[in-house]
Every structure is written in structure tokens, then in C-alpha cells.
Design an enzyme around this catalytic site. Structure first.
Site, mmCIF file in Angstrom:
data_model
loop_
_atom_site.group_PDB
_atom_site.id
_atom_site.type_symbol
_atom_site.label_atom_id
_atom_site.label_comp_id
_atom_site.label_asym_id
_atom_site.label_seq_id
_atom_site.Cartn_x
_atom_site.Cartn_y
_atom_site.Cartn_z
ATOM 1 N N CYS A 228 0.877 -1.174 0.000
ATOM 2 C CA CYS A 228 0.000 0.000 0.000
ATOM 3 C C CYS A 228 0.914 1.223 0.000
ATOM 4 O O CYS A 228 1.764 1.355 -0.870
ATOM 5 C CB CYS A 228 -0.980 -0.035 1.167
ATOM 6 S SG CYS A 228 -0.221 -0.186 2.807
ATOM 7 N N GLN A 229 0.756 2.117 0.986
ATOM 8 C CA GLN A 229 1.663 3.251 1.114
ATOM 9 C C GLN A 229 2.788 2.958 2.096
ATOM 10 O O GLN A 229 3.942 3.309 1.859
ATOM 11 C CB GLN A 229 0.882 4.498 1.560
ATOM 12 C CG GLN A 229 1.708 5.752 1.774
ATOM 13 C CD GLN A 229 2.198 6.386 0.473
ATOM 14 O OE1 GLN A 229 1.656 6.146 -0.597
ATOM 15 N NE2 GLN A 229 3.244 7.203 0.566
ATOM 16 N N THR A 230 2.444 2.281 3.214
ATOM 17 C CA THR A 230 3.448 1.970 4.250
ATOM 18 C C THR A 230 3.345 0.536 4.749
ATOM 19 O O THR A 230 3.875 0.212 5.815
ATOM 20 C CB THR A 230 3.294 2.922 5.451
ATOM 21 O OG1 THR A 230 1.998 2.696 6.054
ATOM 22 C CG2 THR A 230 3.424 4.383 5.051
ATOM 23 N N HIS A 231 2.665 -0.328 4.015
ATOM 24 C CA HIS A 231 2.429 -1.725 4.417
ATOM 25 C C HIS A 231 1.701 -1.813 5.762
ATOM 26 O O HIS A 231 2.021 -2.613 6.623
ATOM 27 C CB HIS A 231 3.715 -2.547 4.448
ATOM 28 C CG HIS A 231 3.466 -4.033 4.497
ATOM 29 N ND1 HIS A 231 2.519 -4.643 3.723
ATOM 30 C CD2 HIS A 231 4.027 -5.019 5.243
ATOM 31 C CE1 HIS A 231 2.521 -5.953 3.986
ATOM 32 N NE2 HIS A 231 3.416 -6.205 4.901
ATOM 33 N N HIS A 232 0.699 -0.970 5.899
ATOM 34 C CA HIS A 232 -0.270 -1.082 6.993
ATOM 35 C C HIS A 232 -1.532 -1.741 6.430
ATOM 36 O O HIS A 232 -1.886 -2.864 6.806
ATOM 37 C CB HIS A 232 -0.561 0.313 7.577
ATOM 38 C CG HIS A 232 -1.882 0.443 8.266
ATOM 39 N ND1 HIS A 232 -2.655 1.570 8.172
ATOM 40 C CD2 HIS A 232 -2.575 -0.411 9.048
ATOM 41 C CE1 HIS A 232 -3.768 1.417 8.867
ATOM 42 N NE2 HIS A 232 -3.749 0.218 9.405
ATOM 43 N N ARG A 233 -2.178 -1.065 5.470
ATOM 44 C CA ARG A 233 -3.374 -1.635 4.854
ATOM 45 C C ARG A 233 -3.066 -2.967 4.173
ATOM 46 O O ARG A 233 -3.850 -3.918 4.255
ATOM 47 C CB ARG A 233 -3.943 -0.634 3.840
ATOM 48 C CG ARG A 233 -4.474 0.636 4.469
ATOM 49 C CD ARG A 233 -4.805 1.717 3.437
ATOM 50 N NE ARG A 233 -3.602 2.356 2.904
ATOM 51 C CZ ARG A 233 -3.627 3.329 1.983
ATOM 52 N NH1 ARG A 233 -4.793 3.740 1.487
ATOM 53 N NH2 ARG A 233 -2.499 3.881 1.559
ATOM 54 N N SER A 234 -1.915 -3.038 3.516
ATOM 55 C CA SER A 234 -1.576 -4.258 2.772
ATOM 56 C C SER A 234 -1.155 -5.407 3.680
ATOM 57 O O SER A 234 -1.112 -6.560 3.242
ATOM 58 C CB SER A 234 -0.489 -3.977 1.732
ATOM 59 O OG SER A 234 0.640 -3.365 2.309
#
Length: 272
Positions: A228-234
Site C-alpha cells: 500500500c503506502q506503508t504496508h499497513h493496509r496491505s
């Protein structure tokens, strides 16, 4: 052994089990009002390095050893993670554990919302963890992906790049990096699409999610890399793929923050 996807009613039967560590990654204001009995609160910021330009990078081994020692983790502890947002930060914790080789973990389906909806007992007390001496060992290379690997392989035909960001980010309408758009060939499936908002943020029927992913080309025969943007959502997307039984699924911690700010990376936008 508890299943990877754990229902609230099942966890309720195991609250007194030895070697069980329940971790709440929700907002502190919610935690102090009501949490799963025995759950220890964890500030999700400690799961990312926070360093620019890619703040989602995994912290150092020393930092993670200190963190998990403070939580009382041992090699045979079974971790149950949950949050109040449908699984993003819980997923990030479980991805981090998987990356450092700790494979005993579960996700509480729906998190605190699902727990409360079933009328299960809650606590407002903050238990003190019993510190351990946890040492992070060798990382599992099948969990993480770095920029060099992705640059070398993003065009591989047996690789599916799962972009978990919003449609606006994917299309380049909104940008949180120098470049806008997406990694060429990346497939968009926003992280919240897997959540059932009418069922307290539990996962939607797994067969429905599987069919949607496969229709877009995110298939279990491929190596799936989530970002994602910071590998939180992903991290939640990674967790969903694990729950679906995908055999090769990895997370790109650098995510768009790294890729979109790097001088040597290509970016793509949909044709108008």
C-alpha cells in the site's frame, strides 16, 4: 492449536489458556473502556521504523526483540491479534511475527467490534505483561520483499502485485509520494473490500473474496506481493491471502512510500 481466522466465540473459550498472548492494537481510548479480558495494548507505531522516506519499514531486530520481550512473547506463545479498524494493524503485527519466524498466531475476526456485538465479557483493566527475553532470529525470506527484488521481478508473469490502496491513489489522482500512480502491472483490490461493514468488520464470505481476487488475476498459483503506502493496509491483504490458503504471499514494507519516491522506479497511471 487455534485457527488462523479465530471467531470471537471460539476465543472466549480459551481466555485462560497458558501460552496465549492477546494483543489489542486499537485506539487507546477504546482499549481503556473495553477490551478482550487479558489483552495487552500495543501502540501500532512500534511495528514500523517511522524513518523517511519509507516509514513503513520493519524495525531493527534489536527494536523488535525489545518490543516482543516487553510483551512477554516466548517462542511457544500463541498470539491473538485484533484492532478496531477491521484488521490493518492486527495484520501488521501478524506479518511482523511471520517475518521473524514466529508462526503461532491468529486473527480475531472483526476485532473488538465483533467481540462486543456478541455480548462477550470485556475488561477495562490494563494487565501488566510478564517480560520475557525474546531474541529475534533469522527472518523468513518468504514473508518480506525489498525494493531490489521487486525491481527485478515486478514484470514476472507468475507474480501478482496486489495494490491495497484507495482507487484514487492507484489511479494517481491522490499522491503521497513524489510520483503518482501505481507499479506497472499492479492489480487494485482495496483492503476494505474484504471487510463486511454490515457484520462488525468481519471478513466477507471467503469464497466471495477468493472469486473477486481470482477474477482480477490475484491467483494462488502466483507469487503474490502486497503493498500500500506503508504496508499497513496491505498487511491486512497479506493476512487475507494467508487465510485463503495462498501458498506464496509476501509483503513489501517499503510500499509506495519507497517506490514512489525512488528515482529509478517506473510508475503507471490508467489511460484516461
Amino acid at each position: 492449536m487455534l485457527p488462523l481466522l479465530l471467531e470471537p466465540s471460539e476465543l472466549a473459550k480459551h481466555l485462560d489458556d497458558d501460552k496465549l498472548l492477546i494483543i489489542d492494537l486499537g485506539k487507546p481510548t477504546i482499549y481503556v473502556q473495553a477490551h478482550v479480558p487479558g489483552a495487552i495494548h500495543l501502540d501500532f507505531k512500534r511495528l514500523q521504523s517511522g524513518a523517511q522516506p519509507a516509514p513503513g519499514m520493519i524495525p531493527s531486530d534489536d527494536a523488535l526483540s525489545d518490543l516482543f520481550s516487553s510483551l512477554g512473547l516466548t517462542p511457544d506463545t500463541h498470539v491473538v491479534a485484533y484492532d478496531d479498524e477491521g484488521g490493518g494493524w492486527a495484520g501488521r503485527l501478524l506479518w511482523t511475527l511471520d517475518a521473524i519466524g514466529h508462526k503461532h498466531y491468529s486473527y480475531l475476526n472483526g476485532g473488538i467490534h465483533a467481540w462486543l456485538s456478541e455480548g462477550l465479557p470485556t475488561s477495562s483493566e490494563s494487565p501488566e505483561p510478564v517480560p520475557s527475553d525474546y531474541e529475534v532470529g533469522e527472518h523468513d525470506p518468504q514473508t518480506e520483499v525489498d525494493l531490489a527484488y521487486l525491481l527485478a521481478h515486478y514484470q514476472d508473469t507468475d507474480l501478482a502485485l496486489w495494490d491495497s490502496r484507495s482507487e484514487e491513489e492507484y489511479a494517481g489522482v491522490r499522491a503521497f509520494a513524489q510520483k503518482a500512480g501505481h507499479i506497472p502491472g499492479a492489480i487494485h483490490y482495496e483492503w476494505t473490500e474484504a471487510m463486511d461493514r454490515s457484520n462488525n468488520l468481519r471478513l466477507r464470505p471467503l469464497d466471495d473474496i477468493r472469486a473477486e481476487l481470482e477474477a482480477r488475476g490475484i491467483t494462488p498459483d502466483k507469487e503474490v506481493i502486497c503493498h500500500c503506502q506503508t504496508h499497513h493496509r496491505s498487511s491486512f491483504s497479506w493476512l487475507v491471502a494467508k487465510i485463503l490458503g495462498y501458498p506464496r504471499v509476501r509483503g513489501y514494507a517499503g510500499s509506495w512510500a519507497e517506490w514512489g519516491n525512488h528515482p529509478d522506479t517506473p510508475a503507471e497511471k490508467p489511460n484516461p
